[in-house]
Design a protein around this motif. Structure first.
Motif, PDB file in Angstrom:
ATOM      1  N   LEU A   1      -4.780  13.660  10.736  1.00  0.00           N
ATOM      2  CA  LEU A   1      -4.138  14.825  11.342  1.00  0.00           C
ATOM      3  C   LEU A   1      -2.748  14.977  10.742  1.00  0.00           C
ATOM      4  CD1 LEU A   1      -3.718  16.941  13.750  1.00  0.00           C
ATOM      5  CD2 LEU A   1      -2.773  15.003  15.002  1.00  0.00           C
ATOM      6  N   LEU A   2      -2.389  16.202  10.378  1.00  0.00           N
ATOM      7  CA  LEU A   2      -1.037  16.537   9.954  1.00  0.00           C
ATOM      8  C   LEU A   2      -0.571  17.665  10.865  1.00  0.00           C
ATOM      9  CD1 LEU A   2       1.287  16.073   8.008  1.00  0.00           C
ATOM     10  CD2 LEU A   2       0.193  17.658   6.418  1.00  0.00           C
ATOM     11  N   LEU A   3       0.479  17.408  11.642  1.00  0.00           N
ATOM     12  CA  LEU A   3       0.870  18.277  12.742  1.00  0.00           C
ATOM     13  C   LEU A   3       2.330  18.700  12.630  1.00  0.00           C
ATOM     14  CD1 LEU A   3       0.020  18.622  16.134  1.00  0.00           C
ATOM     15  CD2 LEU A   3       1.908  17.038  16.134  1.00  0.00           C
ATOM     16  N   ILE A   4       2.581  19.980  12.917  1.00  0.00           N
ATOM     17  CA  ILE A   4       3.951  20.484  13.041  1.00  0.00           C
ATOM     18  C   ILE A   4       4.158  20.819  14.519  1.00  0.00           C
ATOM     19  CG2 ILE A   4       5.580  22.311  12.431  1.00  0.00           C
ATOM     20  CD1 ILE A   4       4.030  22.693   9.814  1.00  0.00           C
ATOM     21  N   SER A   5       5.212  20.245  15.099  1.00  0.00           N
ATOM     22  CA  SER A   5       5.552  20.487  16.498  1.00  0.00           C
ATOM     23  C   SER A   5       6.980  21.012  16.557  1.00  0.00           C
ATOM     24  CB  SER A   5       5.438  19.186  17.298  1.00  0.00           C
ATOM     25  OG  SER A   5       5.890  19.384  18.623  1.00  0.00           O
TER      26      SER A   5
ATOM     27  N   SER B   1       8.003  17.943  -2.541  1.00  0.00           N
ATOM     28  CA  SER B   1       7.464  19.232  -2.121  1.00  0.00           C
ATOM     29  C   SER B   1       5.994  19.049  -1.776  1.00  0.00           C
ATOM     30  CB  SER B   1       7.627  20.257  -3.245  1.00  0.00           C
ATOM     31  OG  SER B   1       7.064  21.494  -2.877  1.00  0.00           O
ATOM     32  N   TYR B   2       5.592  19.534  -0.613  1.00  0.00           N
ATOM     33  CA  TYR B   2       4.198  19.459  -0.189  1.00  0.00           C
ATOM     34  C   TYR B   2       3.820  20.792   0.439  1.00  0.00           C
ATOM     35  CZ  TYR B   2      -0.104  18.065   2.077  1.00  0.00           C
ATOM     36  OH  TYR B   2      -1.426  18.000   2.458  1.00  0.00           O
ATOM     37  N   ILE B   3       2.800  21.441  -0.114  1.00  0.00           N
ATOM     38  CA  ILE B   3       2.349  22.733   0.411  1.00  0.00           C
ATOM     39  C   ILE B   3       1.409  22.482   1.590  1.00  0.00           C
ATOM     40  CG2 ILE B   3       1.093  24.856  -0.091  1.00  0.00           C
ATOM     41  CD1 ILE B   3       2.039  24.509  -3.026  1.00  0.00           C
ATOM     42  N   PHE B   4       1.879  22.834   2.780  1.00  0.00           N
ATOM     43  CA  PHE B   4       1.066  22.700   3.994  1.00  0.00           C
ATOM     44  C   PHE B   4      -0.002  23.788   4.011  1.00  0.00           C
ATOM     45  CE2 PHE B   4       0.495  23.387   8.665  1.00  0.00           C
ATOM     46  CZ  PHE B   4      -0.004  22.134   8.983  1.00  0.00           C
ATOM     47  N   GLY B   5       0.366  25.013   3.637  1.00  0.00           N
ATOM     48  CA  GLY B   5      -0.615  26.082   3.552  1.00  0.00           C
ATOM     49  C   GLY B   5      -0.152  27.368   4.206  1.00  0.00           C
ATOM     50  N   ASP B   6      -1.090  28.298   4.348  1.00  0.00           N
ATOM     51  CA  ASP B   6      -0.816  29.614   4.906  1.00  0.00           C
ATOM     52  C   ASP B   6      -1.265  29.687   6.360  1.00  0.00           C
ATOM     53  OD1 ASP B   6       0.243  30.665   2.528  1.00  0.00           O
ATOM     54  OD2 ASP B   6      -1.766  31.118   1.776  1.00  0.00           O
TER      55      ASP B   6
ATOM     56  N   THR C   1       0.848  -1.189   0.000  1.00  0.00           N
ATOM     57  CA  THR C   1       0.000   0.000   0.000  1.00  0.00           C
ATOM     58  C   THR C   1       0.881   1.234   0.000  1.00  0.00           C
ATOM     59  OG1 THR C   1      -0.127  -0.030   2.401  1.00  0.00           O
ATOM     60  CG2 THR C   1      -1.933  -1.070   1.219  1.00  0.00           C
ATOM     61  N   LEU C   2       0.576   2.147  -0.869  1.00  0.00           N
ATOM     62  CA  LEU C   2       1.293   3.408  -0.923  1.00  0.00           C
ATOM     63  C   LEU C   2       0.516   4.406  -0.083  1.00  0.00           C
ATOM     64  CD1 LEU C   2       3.475   5.265  -2.052  1.00  0.00           C
ATOM     65  CD2 LEU C   2       1.977   5.697  -3.994  1.00  0.00           C
ATOM     66  N   GLU C   3       1.122   4.906   0.954  1.00  0.00           N
ATOM     67  CA  GLU C   3       0.470   5.863   1.836  1.00  0.00           C
ATOM     68  C   GLU C   3       0.701   7.275   1.331  1.00  0.00           C
ATOM     69  OE1 GLU C   3      -1.499   4.937   4.116  1.00  0.00           O
ATOM     70  OE2 GLU C   3      -0.938   2.844   4.222  1.00  0.00           O
ATOM     71  N   SER C   4      -0.256   8.124   1.548  1.00  0.00           N
ATOM     72  CA  SER C   4      -0.153   9.524   1.181  1.00  0.00           C
ATOM     73  C   SER C   4      -1.253  10.264   1.933  1.00  0.00           C
ATOM     74  CB  SER C   4      -0.309   9.697  -0.335  1.00  0.00           C
ATOM     75  OG  SER C   4      -0.052  11.036  -0.686  1.00  0.00           O
ATOM     76  N   PHE C   5      -1.307  11.554   1.760  1.00  0.00           N
ATOM     77  CA  PHE C   5      -2.386  12.324   2.344  1.00  0.00           C
ATOM     78  C   PHE C   5      -2.643  13.561   1.509  1.00  0.00           C
ATOM     79  CE2 PHE C   5       1.487  13.181   4.920  1.00  0.00           C
ATOM     80  CZ  PHE C   5       1.734  14.484   4.523  1.00  0.00           C
ATOM     81  N   ASN C   6      -3.816  14.141   1.717  1.00  0.00           N
ATOM     82  CA  ASN C   6      -4.187  15.358   1.009  1.00  0.00           C
ATOM     83  C   ASN C   6      -5.046  16.204   1.947  1.00  0.00           C
ATOM     84  OD1 ASN C   6      -5.148  17.382  -0.608  1.00  0.00           O
ATOM     85  ND2 ASN C   6      -5.882  16.060  -2.223  1.00  0.00           N
ATOM     86  N   PHE C   7      -4.487  17.313   2.400  1.00  0.00           N
ATOM     87  CA  PHE C   7      -5.197  18.237   3.282  1.00  0.00           C
ATOM     88  C   PHE C   7      -5.530  19.541   2.559  1.00  0.00           C
ATOM     89  CE2 PHE C   7      -3.254  15.300   6.185  1.00  0.00           C
ATOM     90  CZ  PHE C   7      -4.158  15.192   7.221  1.00  0.00           C
ATOM     91  N   GLU C   8      -5.515  19.511   1.241  1.00  0.00           N
ATOM     92  CA  GLU C   8      -5.813  20.706   0.451  1.00  0.00           C
ATOM     93  C   GLU C   8      -7.200  21.227   0.814  1.00  0.00           C
ATOM     94  OE1 GLU C   8      -6.364  21.785  -4.213  1.00  0.00           O
ATOM     95  OE2 GLU C   8      -4.746  20.405  -3.679  1.00  0.00           O
ATOM     96  N   GLY C   9      -7.293  22.520   1.004  1.00  0.00           N
ATOM     97  CA  GLY C   9      -8.566  23.145   1.352  1.00  0.00           C
ATOM     98  C   GLY C   9      -8.870  23.147   2.843  1.00  0.00           C
ATOM     99  N   GLN C  10      -8.046  22.506   3.647  1.00  0.00           N
ATOM    100  CA  GLN C  10      -8.254  22.482   5.097  1.00  0.00           C
ATOM    101  C   GLN C  10      -7.502  23.656   5.731  1.00  0.00           C
ATOM    102  OE1 GLN C  10     -10.460  20.150   6.241  1.00  0.00           O
ATOM    103  NE2 GLN C  10     -10.554  19.642   4.075  1.00  0.00           N
ATOM    104  N   THR C  11      -8.089  24.270   6.733  1.00  0.00           N
ATOM    105  CA  THR C  11      -7.513  25.432   7.402  1.00  0.00           C
ATOM    106  C   THR C  11      -6.483  25.007   8.442  1.00  0.00           C
ATOM    107  OG1 THR C  11      -9.606  26.593   7.127  1.00  0.00           O
ATOM    108  CG2 THR C  11      -8.081  27.494   8.747  1.00  0.00           C
ATOM    109  N   ILE C  12      -5.388  25.761   8.508  1.00  0.00           N
ATOM    110  CA  ILE C  12      -4.401  25.520   9.553  1.00  0.00           C
ATOM    111  C   ILE C  12      -4.980  25.990  10.884  1.00  0.00           C
ATOM    112  CG2 ILE C  12      -2.125  26.156  10.455  1.00  0.00           C
ATOM    113  CD1 ILE C  12      -1.166  26.392   7.558  1.00  0.00           C
ATOM    114  N   GLN C  13      -4.888  25.124  11.898  1.00  0.00           N
ATOM    115  CA  GLN C  13      -5.363  25.429  13.239  1.00  0.00           C
ATOM    116  C   GLN C  13      -4.169  25.480  14.181  1.00  0.00           C
ATOM    117  OE1 GLN C  13      -8.883  23.027  14.398  1.00  0.00           O
ATOM    118  NE2 GLN C  13      -8.643  22.077  12.376  1.00  0.00           N
TER     119      GLN C  13
END
Length: 171
Positions: free
Chosen positions: A51-55, A160-165, A23-35
């Protein structure tokens, strides 16, 4: 008859091969707001049971998201033991309460976790002005570069993966 038996055996052998459920894992959080959490330096995105988290430690967080514009030269944070990106899959819908609770919630629970094992976080900072041309906030465009996520049994990567603004008030 012998030829038919060999042909049948050959067909059964090749049609029953298993490639190991790759299985190839990936994710897509496009359009989700950074909290963000109000009492620590976690920023994250949620999408249903993901969940995609920066700590980052507070000192790194403050430097990475300072208010000065970067003018085309982004700030970078090297991913490592204290600068983390974590992707999690849960048993149910993830909320701000799930992530930011001082006492961890009992549900939903983590089903699978992937930790970034290398790469960088690139942060491009721009000033945002209100309609009266007064500095209102800073917009930090966050991109992951050459990041590899690993779990106990598999991994996946992004060049390259754009996390967002991520926006912070100027005041």
């Amino acid at each position: 008859m012998k030829n038919i038996f060999i042909l049948l055996l050959t067909i059964i052998t090749f049609s029953s091969c298993d490639d190991g459920d790759i299985t190839l894992e990936s994710f897509n959080f496009e359009g989700q707001t950074i909290q963000e959490c109000t009492d620590n330096t976690l920023i994250f995105k949620t999408k249903n049971d993901e969940l995609l988290l920066i700590s980052l430690p507070e000192s790194v967080f403050t430097t990475a998201f300072e208010g000065a514009p970067t003018n085309g030269t982004p700030r970078t944070v090297t991913i490592g033991e204290s600068n983390k990106i974590i992707y999690r899959k849960y048993t149910g819908t993830v909320s701000n309460l799930t992530v930011c609770s001082t006492i961890p919630v009992s549900s939903p629970t983590v089903v699978k976790e992937w930790n970034a094992t290398g790469g960088t976080i690139s942060i491009e900072t721009n000033e945002v002005y209100d309609t009266n041309n007064v500095l209102d906030k800073y917009s930090h465009n966050i991109t992951f570069l050459n990041v590899n996520f690993t779990s106990t049994d598999n991994s996946f990567s992004f060049v390259s993966y754009i996390f967002g603004d991520y926006e912070i008030d100027a005041n």
